[in-house]
Motif scaffolding. Sequence first.
Motif, PDB file in Angstrom:
ATOM      1  N   LEU A  50      43.902 -19.737  17.494  1.00  0.00           N
ATOM      2  CA  LEU A  50      42.891 -19.488  18.833  1.00  0.00           C
ATOM      3  C   LEU A  50      42.840 -17.956  19.315  1.00  0.00           C
ATOM      4  O   LEU A  50      41.951 -17.727  20.053  1.00  0.00           O
ATOM      5  CB  LEU A  50      43.294 -20.473  19.868  1.00  0.00           C
ATOM      6  CG  LEU A  50      42.805 -21.861  19.656  1.00  0.00           C
ATOM      7  CD1 LEU A  50      43.285 -22.859  20.431  1.00  0.00           C
ATOM      8  CD2 LEU A  50      41.170 -21.882  19.585  1.00  0.00           C
ATOM      9  N   HIS A  58      36.652 -18.356  19.246  1.00  0.00           N
ATOM     10  CA  HIS A  58      36.420 -19.662  19.875  1.00  0.00           C
ATOM     11  C   HIS A  58      36.091 -18.987  21.205  1.00  0.00           C
ATOM     12  O   HIS A  58      36.938 -18.989  22.189  1.00  0.00           O
ATOM     13  CB  HIS A  58      37.048 -20.620  19.694  1.00  0.00           C
ATOM     14  CG  HIS A  58      36.853 -21.922  20.537  1.00  0.00           C
ATOM     15  ND1 HIS A  58      35.726 -22.578  20.153  1.00  0.00           N
ATOM     16  CD2 HIS A  58      37.170 -22.533  21.685  1.00  0.00           C
ATOM     17  CE1 HIS A  58      35.526 -23.704  20.755  1.00  0.00           C
ATOM     18  NE2 HIS A  58      36.395 -23.677  21.953  1.00  0.00           N
ATOM     19  N   ASN A  67      35.710 -29.933  17.984  1.00  0.00           N
ATOM     20  CA  ASN A  67      37.128 -29.319  17.520  1.00  0.00           C
ATOM     21  C   ASN A  67      38.207 -30.669  17.695  1.00  0.00           C
ATOM     22  O   ASN A  67      39.131 -30.683  17.008  1.00  0.00           O
ATOM     23  CB  ASN A  67      37.669 -28.251  18.456  1.00  0.00           C
ATOM     24  CG  ASN A  67      36.926 -26.949  18.008  1.00  0.00           C
ATOM     25  OD1 ASN A  67      36.678 -26.865  16.812  1.00  0.00           O
ATOM     26  ND2 ASN A  67      36.670 -26.079  18.740  1.00  0.00           N
ATOM     27  N   SER A 121      31.161 -22.510  17.356  1.00  0.00           N
ATOM     28  CA  SER A 121      31.822 -21.442  17.179  1.00  0.00           C
ATOM     29  C   SER A 121      32.272 -21.078  15.578  1.00  0.00           C
ATOM     30  O   SER A 121      32.340 -21.886  14.830  1.00  0.00           O
ATOM     31  CB  SER A 121      33.125 -21.295  18.209  1.00  0.00           C
ATOM     32  OG  SER A 121      34.167 -22.016  17.475  1.00  0.00           O
ATOM     33  N   PHE A 123      35.250 -19.877  15.034  1.00  0.00           N
ATOM     34  CA  PHE A 123      36.659 -20.665  14.995  1.00  0.00           C
ATOM     35  C   PHE A 123      36.193 -22.087  14.654  1.00  0.00           C
ATOM     36  O   PHE A 123      37.053 -22.723  13.447  1.00  0.00           O
ATOM     37  CB  PHE A 123      37.111 -20.547  16.458  1.00  0.00           C
ATOM     38  CG  PHE A 123      38.491 -21.554  16.378  1.00  0.00           C
ATOM     39  CD1 PHE A 123      39.635 -21.245  15.815  1.00  0.00           C
ATOM     40  CD2 PHE A 123      38.466 -22.752  16.785  1.00  0.00           C
ATOM     41  CE1 PHE A 123      40.752 -21.756  15.861  1.00  0.00           C
ATOM     42  CE2 PHE A 123      39.361 -23.707  16.980  1.00  0.00           C
ATOM     43  CZ  PHE A 123      40.822 -22.948  16.457  1.00  0.00           C
ATOM     44  N   GLY A 124      35.332 -22.755  15.252  1.00  0.00           N
ATOM     45  CA  GLY A 124      35.200 -24.344  14.736  1.00  0.00           C
ATOM     46  C   GLY A 124      34.851 -24.552  13.302  1.00  0.00           C
ATOM     47  O   GLY A 124      35.315 -25.482  12.662  1.00  0.00           O
TER      48      GLY A 124
END
Length: 237
Positions: A50, A58, A67, A121, A123-124
């Motif tokens: 993260l 994210h 998530n 995102s 990240f997701g």
Amino acid sequence: MDAARSLGAATALVALAAGALGVGGGLGADFSVKAVLLFGLLAGLVWWCLFAPEVPPHPHARFGSANRVTLLRLGVAALLAALFGEALPPLAVWAVVVLATATALLDAVDGPLARRSGLASAFGARFDMETDALFTLVLCALVWQAGQAGPWVLASGLMRYAFVAAALAWPWLASTLPGSRRRQTVCVVQITTLIVCLGPIVPPAMAAALAAASLVLLTLSFAIDIRFLHRAKPMET
């Protein structure tokens, strides 16, 4: 922080499930310890990602329900991974098949949920992909443990990690790939095939043939992506 609460709640949930399976399922305390330690390691890795600059960001203040669904799938993957090395009766194997199927179906939830909530995102997307990769590797290990295929079946689960390792030597492999329906379909086929192979009623010869066919399909998919990246790499001067 919302992410910390989500990770803490998931860890507690995995610990409860591992304890219940260890005691009620007759798997013993060693199974519970393995599951909790493994998920603790994975949760710590998610927390690090993260904030790591090397990982897609994210940008939202909330961790997001999508998530959390992916985190739930990661928890199940940890529980299933802890079964490696355990002797499972046929009834328990059927329970694994049902749990793995439910987890696979959840994979169709997190993407639309993220878009609908406005919390999608990079990240997701990466979190979802890496969870799929780990889940695939765990299923491969369980198929091998069940005697449904030889150790070669692990190649399906290790291919993603071999690709990442190869990118260290050839950085052009780390370039961004465009979205691909073919890639998503192959992932679904791969996971579905491995779950079918786990079924106690599936003869080992048939399971091995199915696993081999899905491995060929996965290899072709990776070959297509590698060819695309090679053609798109910057010209050397």
